[in-house]
Scaffold this active site. Structure first.
Site, PDB file in Angstrom:
ATOM      1  N   HIS A  22       0.844  -1.201   0.000  1.00 41.30           N
ATOM      2  CA  HIS A  22       0.000   0.000   0.000  1.00 41.30           C
ATOM      3  C   HIS A  22       0.880   1.253   0.000  1.00 41.30           C
ATOM      4  CE1 HIS A  22      -3.434   2.593   1.347  1.00 41.30           C
ATOM      5  NE2 HIS A  22      -2.437   3.282   1.887  1.00 41.30           N
ATOM      6  N   GLU A  23       1.881   1.267   0.883  1.00 43.13           N
ATOM      7  CA  GLU A  23       2.759   2.437   0.963  1.00 43.13           C
ATOM      8  C   GLU A  23       3.634   2.574  -0.276  1.00 43.13           C
ATOM      9  OE1 GLU A  23       2.155   4.623   3.064  1.00 43.13           O
ATOM     10  OE2 GLU A  23       0.800   3.398   4.257  1.00 43.13           O
ATOM     11  N   HIS A  26       1.985   4.561  -2.813  1.00 43.58           N
ATOM     12  CA  HIS A  26       2.182   6.014  -2.661  1.00 43.58           C
ATOM     13  C   HIS A  26       3.609   6.419  -3.051  1.00 43.58           C
ATOM     14  CE1 HIS A  26      -1.657   6.557  -0.722  1.00 43.58           C
ATOM     15  NE2 HIS A  26      -1.340   5.851   0.342  1.00 43.58           N
TER      16      HIS A  26
END
Length: 447
Positions: A22-23, A26
């Site tokens: 998920h990170e 980003h």
């Protein structure tokens, strides 16, 4: 106990990997767009392990609940105050919110110099901000869909196969109890034809059989005729003759489930009856089944998120009172870990390694769908809050252009810090409530 611990470790590792990806969702677009990313961290609290590569510190925190990346310039630069201005303390809410916002902007501005002003998050265009903030949730969606593909086409979904599990001894009413006596009832056509448990139905009345739905369609359409039934037994195909009977059988919906009327009674129709039951098993399906499954999971997860306050109230009633815990209600980390341990250590008939692996994959797919949906909620500190801010910025700039006015600049999200802190406090309370409920009133798979 060892298997239970293994299940907990598997789900914990899967969740940690999901958070890490998920990170990365980003991190990658932020770096591609030139934003200076100072930290990539999994977890919160004190740093346990870290290493700096280039201008970014990569590390693990002590509390493995979530993660974050730190980008410079999340808020517009601090504009300062006119010389000679005296700031006085105030108990007014509006003044306190303003001071909190200014302090946050001052801190942000102190983290970089003028040479990096073009590398801040606020300097990005609206589309690029959306890509950066939606990258994390999108990664969870992709993980969820990929796991569904593995589940559907690799492990298989629960279904009934054309392998005969049992043969009826006689023809009994569709709504008769399982232990009904065959006394006075005609023998079942399958029994008279010589069909045995373990036979694989290959052809019925000239129609090839590949799935249980083919059996149902062929038998019901044959009425009371004498038809040929080809079965595979001990590696050989054996042709048999069965004289069907007309009987009242349940009407089936498109999913193969029996239809009931408003009073709960079976809806029946007069169709052909053979008298065999298929064998439940996990049957691999086409990947084309995944989009509908993913959409259904998205809708169900969205309904849970929308009704979360009510569901949390019910969890509280169960945890601190005598109410029963809703098995479909929200779970905390402890609850999910407990279920994973139960899955791994289960000793139930028909729930073997393949079923256990499929259940674990399904749990991870559901968790990633939950991360995707939950992070779209338009509240800070969730990704959806930043997405809402970027969309508002785009709308303001479009309106300013249409009216021939100067660019209003980026939306100052620092003004939302008091609300952000309030939301974060609510999340902490929710986490503690679920933690307590998972301990004192746990949800179990095998009561």
């Amino acid at each position: 106990m060892l298997l239970f611990a293994l299940g907990v470790l598997v789900i914990a590792a899967g969740l940690a990997l999901s958070i890490a990806l998920h990170e990365i969702g980003h991190l990658v677009p932020a770096k591609l767009f030139g934003v200076r990313v100072t930290q990539y961290m999994i977890g919160f609290g004190p740093t346990v392990l870290s290493r700096t590569r280039g201008e970014t510190e990569y590390g693990l925190k002590a509390i493995p609940l979530g993660g974050y990346i730190r980008m410079i310039g999340m808020y517009p630069p601090h504009k300062g105050e006119p010389e000679g201005t005296i700031r006085e303390d105030s108990t007014g809410l509006l003044q306190q919110m303003t001071e909190m916002s200014e302090d946050a902007k001052a801190y942000e501005s102190a983290q970089y110099g003028p040479e990096d002003a073009h590398r801040t998050f606020v300097a990005l265009s609206v589309p690029k901000k959306l890509v950066v903030m939606l990258g994390g949730p999108t990664m969870n969606l992709l993980i969820s869909v990929l796991l569904m593909v593995v589940l559907v086409s690799g492990i298989g979904l629960p279904s009934v196969t054309p392998t005969v599990q049992s043969v009826s001894e006689c023809v009994v009413p569709a709504d008769a109890p399982a232990d009904v006596s065959c006394e006075g009832q005609p023998p079942a056509p399958a029994l008279e034809a010589g069909i045995r448990p373990g036979d694989v139905l290959r052809e019925i009345d000239g129609a090839p059989i590949t799935r249980w739905e083919d059996v149902t369609e062929a038998v019901r359409a044959a009425d009371d005729r004498t038809i040929e039934v080809v079965v595979e037994r001990d590696g050989r195909e054996i042709p048999l003759e069965a004289t069907l009977v007309i009987d009242a059988r349940p009407v089936l919906d498109q999913d193969g489930a029996a239809v009931r009327d408003a009073d709960g009674r079976l809806v029946t129709e007069e169709v052909g009856f053979l008298g065999v039951a298929g064998t439940p098993d996990l049957v691999p399906q086409s990947p084309t089944e995944v989009p509908a499954m993913a959409w259904d999971a998205f809708v169900r997860t969205g309904q849970i998120v929308v009704t979360l306050p009510v569901r949390l109230y019910e969890v509280g009633q169960a945890a601190f009172g005598s109410a029963e815990r809703d098995p479909d209600g929200p779970l905390g980390v402890v609850g999910v870990s407990r279920l994973a341990g139960e899955v791994a250590s289960a000793d139930e008939p028909g729930f073997e390694l393949r079923e256990k692996v499929g259940t674990m994959i399904s749990m991870l797919a559901s968790l990633n769908m939950a991360l995707f949906v939950f992070n779209l909620v338009p509240l800070l500190p969730l990704d959806g809050g930043h997405v809402a801010g970027a969309l508002l910025e785009g709308i303001r700039r479009r309106i300013a252009r249409l009216r021939g006015r100067p660019d209003p600049g980026p939306v100052d999200m620092s003004r939302m810090l008091p609300l952000t802190n309030a939301v974060a406090l609510v999340f902490i309370v929710m986490t503690l409530l679920l933690l307590y409920a998972d301990i004192v009133k746990p949800i179990t798979l095998f009561p």
